[in-house]
Design a protein around this motif. Structure first.
Motif, PDB file in Angstrom:
ATOM      1  N   ASN A 486       5.092 -19.587  23.230  1.00  0.00           N
ATOM      2  CA  ASN A 486       6.164 -19.739  22.254  1.00  0.00           C
ATOM      3  C   ASN A 486       5.721 -20.809  21.263  1.00  0.00           C
ATOM      4  OD1 ASN A 486       8.459 -19.940  20.746  1.00  0.00           O
ATOM      5  ND2 ASN A 486       9.850 -20.385  22.450  1.00  0.00           N
ATOM      6  N   THR A 487       5.406 -20.410  20.072  1.00  0.00           N
ATOM      7  CA  THR A 487       4.869 -21.341  19.084  1.00  0.00           C
ATOM      8  C   THR A 487       5.915 -22.328  18.601  1.00  0.00           C
ATOM      9  OG1 THR A 487       5.370 -19.733  17.347  1.00  0.00           O
ATOM     10  CG2 THR A 487       3.151 -19.694  18.307  1.00  0.00           C
ATOM     11  N   ASN A 488       7.190 -22.072  18.865  1.00  0.00           N
ATOM     12  CA  ASN A 488       8.247 -22.974  18.431  1.00  0.00           C
ATOM     13  C   ASN A 488       8.595 -24.014  19.485  1.00  0.00           C
ATOM     14  OD1 ASN A 488       8.540 -21.554  15.995  1.00  0.00           O
ATOM     15  ND2 ASN A 488       9.905 -20.056  16.972  1.00  0.00           N
ATOM     16  N   SER A 489       7.900 -24.051  20.593  1.00  0.00           N
ATOM     17  CA  SER A 489       8.208 -24.954  21.693  1.00  0.00           C
ATOM     18  C   SER A 489       7.154 -26.044  21.783  1.00  0.00           C
ATOM     19  CB  SER A 489       8.274 -24.193  23.017  1.00  0.00           C
ATOM     20  OG  SER A 489       8.427 -25.085  24.092  1.00  0.00           O
ATOM     21  N   LEU A 490       7.614 -27.242  22.147  1.00  0.00           N
ATOM     22  CA  LEU A 490       6.690 -28.354  22.359  1.00  0.00           C
ATOM     23  C   LEU A 490       5.855 -28.168  23.621  1.00  0.00           C
ATOM     24  CD1 LEU A 490       8.803 -31.502  21.415  1.00  0.00           C
ATOM     25  CD2 LEU A 490       6.792 -30.641  20.237  1.00  0.00           C
ATOM     26  N   SER A 491       6.317 -27.336  24.518  1.00  0.00           N
ATOM     27  CA  SER A 491       5.603 -27.163  25.781  1.00  0.00           C
ATOM     28  C   SER A 491       4.228 -26.542  25.594  1.00  0.00           C
ATOM     29  CB  SER A 491       6.436 -26.300  26.730  1.00  0.00           C
ATOM     30  OG  SER A 491       6.675 -25.021  26.151  1.00  0.00           O
ATOM     31  N   PHE A 613      11.807 -27.999  32.013  1.00  0.00           N
ATOM     32  CA  PHE A 613      11.950 -28.267  30.585  1.00  0.00           C
ATOM     33  C   PHE A 613      12.037 -26.962  29.784  1.00  0.00           C
ATOM     34  CE2 PHE A 613       9.662 -28.933  26.509  1.00  0.00           C
ATOM     35  CZ  PHE A 613      10.574 -29.775  25.896  1.00  0.00           C
ATOM     36  N   MET A 614      11.171 -26.000  30.108  1.00  0.00           N
ATOM     37  CA  MET A 614      11.172 -24.726  29.392  1.00  0.00           C
ATOM     38  C   MET A 614      12.432 -23.920  29.687  1.00  0.00           C
ATOM     39  SD  MET A 614       7.160 -23.772  29.989  1.00  0.00           S
ATOM     40  CE  MET A 614       7.295 -22.147  29.286  1.00  0.00           C
ATOM     41  N   ALA A 615      12.912 -23.975  30.941  1.00  0.00           N
ATOM     42  CA  ALA A 615      14.143 -23.264  31.271  1.00  0.00           C
ATOM     43  C   ALA A 615      15.336 -23.853  30.531  1.00  0.00           C
ATOM     44  CB  ALA A 615      14.370 -23.313  32.786  1.00  0.00           C
ATOM     45  N   THR A 616      15.392 -25.167  30.436  1.00  0.00           N
ATOM     46  CA  THR A 616      16.480 -25.801  29.691  1.00  0.00           C
ATOM     47  C   THR A 616      16.370 -25.501  28.207  1.00  0.00           C
ATOM     48  OG1 THR A 616      16.479 -27.577  31.332  1.00  0.00           O
ATOM     49  CG2 THR A 616      17.635 -27.998  29.272  1.00  0.00           C
ATOM     50  N   GLU A 617      15.161 -25.485  27.699  1.00  0.00           N
ATOM     51  CA  GLU A 617      14.942 -25.233  26.282  1.00  0.00           C
ATOM     52  C   GLU A 617      15.344 -23.820  25.892  1.00  0.00           C
ATOM     53  OE1 GLU A 617      11.216 -26.277  23.361  1.00  0.00           O
ATOM     54  OE2 GLU A 617      10.829 -25.078  25.153  1.00  0.00           O
ATOM     55  N   ARG A 618      15.133 -22.880  26.792  1.00  0.00           N
ATOM     56  CA  ARG A 618      15.410 -21.470  26.487  1.00  0.00           C
ATOM     57  C   ARG A 618      16.753 -20.992  27.013  1.00  0.00           C
ATOM     58  NH1 ARG A 618      10.216 -22.547  26.870  1.00  0.00           N
ATOM     59  NH2 ARG A 618       8.636 -21.356  25.725  1.00  0.00           N
ATOM     60  N   GLY A 619      17.460 -21.857  27.759  1.00  0.00           N
ATOM     61  CA  GLY A 619      18.742 -21.466  28.311  1.00  0.00           C
ATOM     62  C   GLY A 619      18.650 -20.580  29.531  1.00  0.00           C
ATOM     63  N   TRP A 620      17.554 -20.679  30.307  1.00  0.00           N
ATOM     64  CA  TRP A 620      17.371 -19.858  31.496  1.00  0.00           C
ATOM     65  C   TRP A 620      18.054 -20.511  32.697  1.00  0.00           C
ATOM     66  CZ3 TRP A 620      11.373 -18.966  30.869  1.00  0.00           C
ATOM     67  CH2 TRP A 620      11.163 -18.152  29.736  1.00  0.00           C
ATOM     68  N   ASP A 621      18.105 -19.780  33.778  1.00  0.00           N
ATOM     69  CA  ASP A 621      18.684 -20.281  35.025  1.00  0.00           C
ATOM     70  C   ASP A 621      17.734 -21.300  35.642  1.00  0.00           C
ATOM     71  OD1 ASP A 621      20.173 -20.732  37.233  1.00  0.00           O
ATOM     72  OD2 ASP A 621      19.713 -18.820  38.211  1.00  0.00           O
ATOM     73  N   ARG A 622      18.246 -22.486  35.993  1.00  0.00           N
ATOM     74  CA  ARG A 622      17.402 -23.553  36.525  1.00  0.00           C
ATOM     75  C   ARG A 622      17.566 -23.748  38.025  1.00  0.00           C
ATOM     76  NH1 ARG A 622      17.840 -28.945  33.309  1.00  0.00           N
ATOM     77  NH2 ARG A 622      19.478 -29.202  34.868  1.00  0.00           N
ATOM     78  N   ASP A 623      18.426 -22.981  38.670  1.00  0.00           N
ATOM     79  CA  ASP A 623      18.702 -23.212  40.079  1.00  0.00           C
ATOM     80  C   ASP A 623      17.519 -22.869  40.973  1.00  0.00           C
ATOM     81  OD1 ASP A 623      21.205 -23.986  39.310  1.00  0.00           O
ATOM     82  OD2 ASP A 623      22.130 -22.022  39.659  1.00  0.00           O
ATOM     83  N   GLU A 624      16.695 -21.931  40.540  1.00  0.00           N
ATOM     84  CA  GLU A 624      15.569 -21.511  41.368  1.00  0.00           C
ATOM     85  C   GLU A 624      14.378 -22.465  41.289  1.00  0.00           C
ATOM     86  OE1 GLU A 624      14.539 -17.587  40.258  1.00  0.00           O
ATOM     87  OE2 GLU A 624      16.455 -16.700  40.905  1.00  0.00           O
ATOM     88  N   ILE A 625      14.396 -23.389  40.352  1.00  0.00           N
ATOM     89  CA  ILE A 625      13.271 -24.320  40.206  1.00  0.00           C
ATOM     90  C   ILE A 625      13.308 -25.336  41.337  1.00  0.00           C
ATOM     91  CG2 ILE A 625      12.194 -26.024  38.703  1.00  0.00           C
ATOM     92  CD1 ILE A 625      13.335 -24.524  36.345  1.00  0.00           C
ATOM     93  N   SER A 626      12.181 -25.560  41.945  1.00  0.00           N
ATOM     94  CA  SER A 626      12.095 -26.424  43.123  1.00  0.00           C
ATOM     95  C   SER A 626      12.404 -27.876  42.779  1.00  0.00           C
ATOM     96  CB  SER A 626      10.698 -26.324  43.742  1.00  0.00           C
ATOM     97  OG  SER A 626      10.566 -27.234  44.810  1.00  0.00           O
ATOM     98  N   LEU A 910       8.409 -34.533  26.972  1.00  0.00           N
ATOM     99  CA  LEU A 910       8.605 -34.186  28.376  1.00  0.00           C
ATOM    100  C   LEU A 910       9.002 -35.413  29.192  1.00  0.00           C
ATOM    101  CD1 LEU A 910       8.439 -31.964  30.514  1.00  0.00           C
ATOM    102  CD2 LEU A 910       6.035 -32.578  30.858  1.00  0.00           C
ATOM    103  N   VAL A 911       8.416 -36.568  28.898  1.00  0.00           N
ATOM    104  CA  VAL A 911       8.787 -37.800  29.601  1.00  0.00           C
ATOM    105  C   VAL A 911      10.239 -38.160  29.317  1.00  0.00           C
ATOM    106  CG1 VAL A 911       8.367 -40.281  29.682  1.00  0.00           C
ATOM    107  CG2 VAL A 911       6.438 -38.708  29.738  1.00  0.00           C
ATOM    108  N   GLN A 912      10.651 -38.025  28.067  1.00  0.00           N
ATOM    109  CA  GLN A 912      12.049 -38.300  27.721  1.00  0.00           C
ATOM    110  C   GLN A 912      12.994 -37.330  28.441  1.00  0.00           C
ATOM    111  OE1 GLN A 912      13.054 -37.719  23.616  1.00  0.00           O
ATOM    112  NE2 GLN A 912      14.793 -39.115  23.698  1.00  0.00           N
TER     113      GLN A 912
END
Length: 948
Positions: A486-491, A613-626, A910-912
């Protein structure tokens, strides 16, 4: 790279960059940022005008006079060329003349009468928190009265000047000629000795290439035992407070001999004094200090003294909580109150010393398997009372309201040793790291293993190259995260795989002309290179364009002897028809890299947080992230020693997050104060001046250098343990160090000590003769005699200096490591600076230097590489290699520099995000807050109204 061009980093300034050599390494040419304090003492002002004058006096000899005229007119050597002025001012330090020019004149015999006019050898008295003066040890020891408190109020300078008038030194050189005229240039005594020594070596068959290299037999450690740590804690002024503790102990202890021999009686007396602390501090604290010091007037030898120190402080372990409470009460009084400051600062010295000795005894006991429970109780008491947080906030307060009564030097040393106890030293770190890897089921690759590994980024770059060259080849998919472009993402800037297929060099190469459907039987021959075209030499490159597939696949219908040799049974099973579309070497390389892929703990932590960070940025579900790297979620009953350490680190990071910037600022200022230190040699002292005259100055230098060691050690310990806890904690602390100018501070200190590195390492400079054991033995005649029989126990190497240099280099490596944007901040002469420390062999000092050189080399031109070939060779000799080593040549430099700033911004973002996600309350103390849904909707509505 072009050989004739300077391809160093682009700098924001307009100066010209060029490589330097060893001869150019001089503090006069190294730009050093001035420290934040101003040395305005009388002694320093007096010294700015002092210089050594050289009067050649060669008029009687016509040959030497002609040579003198040539040197002055042609080489522009001033007839009054100054020798290095011993000045404490940093501004005058920059104006020091080159000592090699003076040495060159001495070797030619041009050094005449040397006269010293008002030469001041001693600088300002800046002892970082010591409230003593030169003759404080001769004063009566007392706790002070209220009228003496003016000197302990807010200050900018720790101590005042020590005025001392020294006799002038004159050295005459006999320039009378003998009856027989000798037209050879005369050589001075030192130069003649070196010539005779070299002639003897040549006669014995010793060549210049066979000269032995200096080697330091020293191993890096965080602590070197109770004996050395106690000697480094005390300064000259502190010994004046010992006598009154002896009298206080004798007054309140009926039988002092029984106290030394009977443990039960000693424990009862300690409990008596501890109970009295809540009622009256002074009469109970002084005997406790004497007990913690090991009853130094009642012992007869050093061994008994050390044994009693250990025994008495183990007894004090049970009363540690009351001692900590007393310490905090006195420390707050020294910080906030305005009355009785002299009395309180002496009481603060007693309590900090007791805690310091207890901490070091506990550190020693920690490595004893039978003392785990005892040390664990001490650690829990310090943790429950939040001593680390209290000391850090205490240092932060000192930044804005500096007071002598706060004894900042002792506080910093105590904080460093507290970190070693609460977190662990180098040995405990390795043990904890192994257990943390097992806790997360991650296989740790040992550095001592003979196998070579490849990083995930290098493997991904290799994978991209194979896919672009051989599209039909299917590689084994390792445990790597899914790439989301995603060229629009800082990640996208966090981790960039530098594959050859995406290299900017491909844009300069021609597109392949052959079609894939009709491959030629063999590649065409290279065109003839025309050396000159209209008098201009043309450069052509015949490299393959890695962005396009391989044009000449093989399709062997028959199997010959060679193919049977290069194909094993597993390969034939996968390809029964023997359709070879990929070279065997490529498949073998893919197998080797897949089997040696190294994915460490910090990489997995970074990936996990990047996914969040990417899930929050894109509005995805974050519950599955460890959330397995959040140690605060581990239940209390199921945690082990390593999990407790991780929880303590997490608690300290959360509580002191807002104080890190002030802590770094104070530590860097203390480190910069060592730039004004003056070193002395016994043979260089003026006539009539002995070592006793300069003991006060030697004590000041010792105190400042030990504070430098503790300050650099704190930075190293925090960076190392933060990274083990979570890599983004270490990145947050490294960002603060980078923004605080640590790179300039570190290089300035390294540049200062590089000029006297050999003499300092091998203890050729003068040091204070006062030691802890000598001062304690003065209260017992038998102790003095037995200690004198032991002789001089001076170390062969300067361990505190070597430890400090190692700390500075390791922290510099951690701040700039794998970050191109920060590498550009290194001084241009950093390679030449490292060569000064490379002269003496020691791997603990070599490793951080060579790792920095390894990252710096690709961005340097050929001239720089040729001048620093010894350092580049050292990387191959002493550093661990990787399966893909392209750091000398082969890197896409233009792409690295182009993406450097984006990577820095993405890392900070990412640190912030990490801090907001896990430590939101800590960020609110700095004024940060998350935008609520209502406020975001309001901003959205305002923008809509503005557009209308």
């Amino acid at each position: 790279m072009d050989e004739e061009s300077d391809d160093k980093y682009p700098d924001s300034g307009s100066h010209i960059t060029r490589s330097t050599s060893v001869d150019n390494l001089n503090l006069t040419q190294t730009e050093i940022n001035a420290p934040m304090f101003h040395d305005d003492t009388v002694t320093a002002n007096r010294m700015t005008k002092n210089r050594l004058r050289i009067d050649t006096g060669l008029a009687d000899n016509p040959l030497l006079s002609d040579l003198d005229i040539i040197l002055r007119n042609k080489l522009r050597i001033s007839p009054e060329s100054p020798v290095i002025s011993r000045n404490n001012s940093l501004n005058n330090l920059r104006s020091v003349s080159d000592p090699k020019k003076h040495a060159f004149m001495k070797e030619l015999g041009l050094d005449g009468d040397i006269a010293t006019v008002n030469q001041g050898l001693f600088g300002s008295r800046d002892s970082l928190g010591d409230s003593s003066n030169s003759d404080s040890s001769d004063e009566e020891s007392g706790l002070g009265d209220e009228e003496d408190d003016e000197e302990f109020t807010n200050v900018d300078e720790i101590d005042g000047p020590i005025g001392m008038h020294l006799p002038e030194k004159k050295t005459s050189v006999d320039t009378k000629q003998n009856d027989a005229v000798d037209y050879n240039l005369p050589a001075n005594q030192d130069f003649q000795k070196s010539i005779d020594k070299r002639v003897a070596e040549l006669e014995n068959g010793i060549s210049a290439e066979s000269q032995p290299v200096l080697k330091i037999d020293w191993k890096f450690q965080n602590t070197y035992g109770l004996e050395k740590e106690l000697n480094d804690w005390f300064s000259a002024s502190d010994y004046s407070n010992l006598a009154q503790t002896i009298n206080s102990f004798a007054r309140y202890v009926p039988n002092k001999n029984k106290f030394v021999t009977d443990d039960k009686y000693a424990r009862a007396m300690v409990e008596h004094f501890i109970k009295g602390l809540s009622e009256e501090i002074t009469p109970n604290l002084l005997p406790l200090f004497y007990i913690s010091m090991g009853n130094f007037s009642d012992v007869e030898c050093k061994e008994d003294h050390i044994r009693l120190i250990r025994r008495n402080n183990i007894i004090l372990f049970d009363s540690l909580l009351e001692i900590v409470r007393t310490f905090k009460t006195i420390a707050v009084a020294c910080r906030d109150e305005k009355a009785n400051l002299k009395k309180n600062t002496i009481l603060l010295f007693y309590t900090t010393t007791i805690l310091f000795i207890i901490t070091n005894v506990a550190i020693e006991k920690r490595n004893d398997d039978n003392s785990d429970d005892i040390v664990r109780e001490v650690i829990e008491i310090f943790d429950s009372s939040k001593m680390l947080q209290f000391l850090t906030e205490y240092i932060e307060y000192w930044r804005w309201n500096s007071r002598l009564s706060m004894r900042i030097r002792n506080i910093i040393s105590l904080l460093f040793n507290m970190f070693l106890l609460q977190f662990g030293d180098v040995k405990n770190y390795e043990e904890t790291k192994d257990k943390i890897y097992k806790f997360h089921n991650i296989k740790r690759r040992e550095k001592s293993s003979e196998r070579l590994f490849v990083s995930p980024l290098q493997f991904q770059a290799f994978q991209d190259d194979i896919t672009s060259r051989f599209p039909t080849f299917e590689m084994v998919e390792p445990d790597l995260p899914m790439s989301v472009d995603n060229t629009n993402s800082l990640s996208q800037f966090l981790e960039i795989a530098r594959s050859k297929a995406k290299s900017s060099l491909n844009s300069t190469l021609p597109i392949p002309e052959k079609q894939l459907a009709t491959p030629a039987p063999s590649p065409p021959m290279s065109p003839m290179l025309i050396p000159y075209n209209d008098g201009i030499k043309t450069r052509k490159s015949f490299q393959a364009n890695m962005a396009y597939p391989y044009l000449y696949p093989s399709d062997d219908e028959k199997t010959d002897d060679l193919s049977e040799r290069i194909m094993d049974k597993s390969f034939l099973d996968k390809n029964p028809k023997n359709d070879i579309f990929t070279p065997r070497s490529v498949e073998e390389a893919a197998e080797i890299l897949t089997g040696n892929l190294n994915i460490g703990l910090s990489v997995r932590q970074l990936w996990n947080e990047r996914d969040l960070f990417m899930a929050t940025e894109r509005g995805w579900d974050r519950d599955e992230i460890s959330k397995k790297f959040n140690y605060s979620l581990v239940p209390e009953g199921h945690d082990s020693d390593e999990i407790r350490i991780m929880k303590r680190i997490d608690s300290y990071y959360k509580d002191c997050f807002s104080s890190f910037n002030s802590l770094i600022f104070v530590l860097c200022q203390i480190m910069e104060s060592n730039l004004t230190n003056v070193e002395h040699k016994e043979d260089e002292l003026p006539k009539g001046v002995t070592v006793d005259h300069i003991i006060p100055q030697l004590e000041i230098v010792k105190a400042k250098e030990l504070s430098l060691k503790s300050s650099a050690g704190i930075l190293f310990i925090l960076l190392k343990w933060f990274k083990l806890n979570h890599v983004l904690k270490a990145e947050q602390f490294a960002v603060l160090l980078y923004d605080s100018g640590y790179i300039n501070t570190c290089c300035a200190i390294l540049g200062k000590y590089s000029l006297i590195y050999d003499d300092k390492v091998f203890n050729r400079t003068l040091q204070s003769p006062n030691t802890f054991w000598n001062m304690c033995s003065k209260f017992n005649d038998t102790y003095v005699e037995l200690l004198a029989k032991e002789g001089d126990n001076t170390e062969t190497v300067n361990e505190p200096l070597l430890t400090t240099i190692t700390y500075l280099l390791k922290v510099l490596k951690k701040v700039t490591g794998n970050k191109t944007h920060r590498l550009k901040s290194l001084p241009l002469s950093v390679g030449t600076l490292f060569k000064q420390y490379y002269r003496i062999f020691n791997l603990d000092i070599y490793h951080p230097m060579l790792r920095i050189i390894r990252e710096l080399t690709p961005f340097k031109n050929k001239r720089w590489k040729s001048e620093h070939m010894d350092l580049i060779s050292g990387v191959f000799l002493y550093e661990r290699l990787e399966l893909i080593d392209n750091w000398v040549t082969g890197k896409d430099i233009s792409a690295e520099l182009m993406d450097a700033y984006g990577q820095e911004v993405a890392l900070r973002a990412l640190v912030q995000f990490y801090n907001f996600e896990h430590y939101q309350k800590s960020l609110e103390e700095l004024g940060y807050m998350k935008r609520t849904i209502s406020s975001s909707n309001l901003l959205y509505k305002d923008s809509e109204c503005g557009n209308l």
